[in-house]
Write a protein that holds these residues in place. Structure first.
Motif, short mmCIF file in Angstrom:
data_model
loop_
_atom_site.label_atom_id
_atom_site.label_comp_id
_atom_site.label_asym_id
_atom_site.label_seq_id
_atom_site.Cartn_x
_atom_site.Cartn_y
_atom_site.Cartn_z
N PHE A 25 0.82 -1.22 0.00
CA PHE A 25 0.00 0.00 0.00
C PHE A 25 0.85 1.27 0.00
CE2 PHE A 25 -3.00 -3.10 1.75
CZ PHE A 25 -4.15 -2.78 1.05
N LYS A 26 2.16 1.10 0.10
CA LYS A 26 3.09 2.23 0.23
C LYS A 26 2.73 3.10 1.43
CE LYS A 26 4.15 2.33 -4.66
NZ LYS A 26 4.03 3.03 -5.92
N LEU A 27 2.46 2.45 2.57
CA LEU A 27 2.16 3.12 3.83
C LEU A 27 3.24 2.77 4.84
CD1 LEU A 27 -1.66 2.38 4.19
CD2 LEU A 27 -0.60 4.54 3.51
N SER A 28 3.59 3.74 5.70
CA SER A 28 4.54 3.45 6.78
C SER A 28 4.26 4.33 7.98
CB SER A 28 5.99 3.60 6.31
OG SER A 28 6.24 4.92 5.91
N PHE A 29 4.62 3.78 9.15
CA PHE A 29 4.41 4.44 10.44
C PHE A 29 5.68 4.27 11.25
CE2 PHE A 29 0.47 2.88 8.74
CZ PHE A 29 -0.35 3.99 8.81
#
Length: 113
Positions: A25-29
Motif C-alpha cells: 500500500f506504500k504506507l509506513s508508520f
C-alpha cells in the motif's frame, strides 16, 4: 484486518525508532506513537474501531496529532483498501490481490465527530 501480517514489515532504524511498513500500500508508520510517514501530523490510532461500520473491520484509522494536543475537534482519516467487496454470512470484507508484489490502492475519508 487491513493487510495480511505476512506483508507487514517492521524494523528499527539507525536512530533506534521502530518502523512499520505496508509496502503493498506504500504506507509506513514510525516511532512509539506510530506517526504516519504518508500524512504529516497524523498517527495510527490506538482505537481501530468505528461503531458505524457494522460487520466491516478492514480499515485503518489515522488520528490528527494536532487535534490531540489541543481542544480542537478530533479529526480522523479512515483508510479503506480498494478491491472486490464480498460478504460471507454477516461479515463484509474486501478481497485484495494475494500477490506479494501487488501494488494495492486505498480510499481516504475524513471522519469528524
Amino acid at each position: 484486518r487491513f493487510e495480511d501480517k505476512k506483508f507487514i514489515h517492521h524494523w528499527k532504524s539507525l536512530e533506534n525508532s521502530i518502523i512499520y511498513e505496508l509496502p503493498r500500500f506504500k504506507l509506513s508508520f514510525q516511532g512509539e506513537e506510530l506517526f504516519s510517514q504518508n500524512w504529516k501530523g497524523f498517527s495510527l490510532s490506538h482505537d481501530q474501531h468505528v461503531p458505524e461500520l457494522i460487520n466491516f473491520r478492514q480499515y485503518l484509522l489515522i488520528d490528527n496529532c494536532k487535534s490531540k494536543a489541543s481542544s480542537d475537534i478530533e479529526a480522523k482519516l479512515l483508510i479503506i483498501p480498494t478491491g472486490l467487496v464480498m460478504k460471507v454470512q454477516s461479515d463484509i470484507f474486501i478481497k485484495p490481490n494475494p500477490e506479494i508484489n501487488a501494488q494495492l490502492t486505498f480510499r481516504i475519508f475524513d471522519i469528524h465527530p
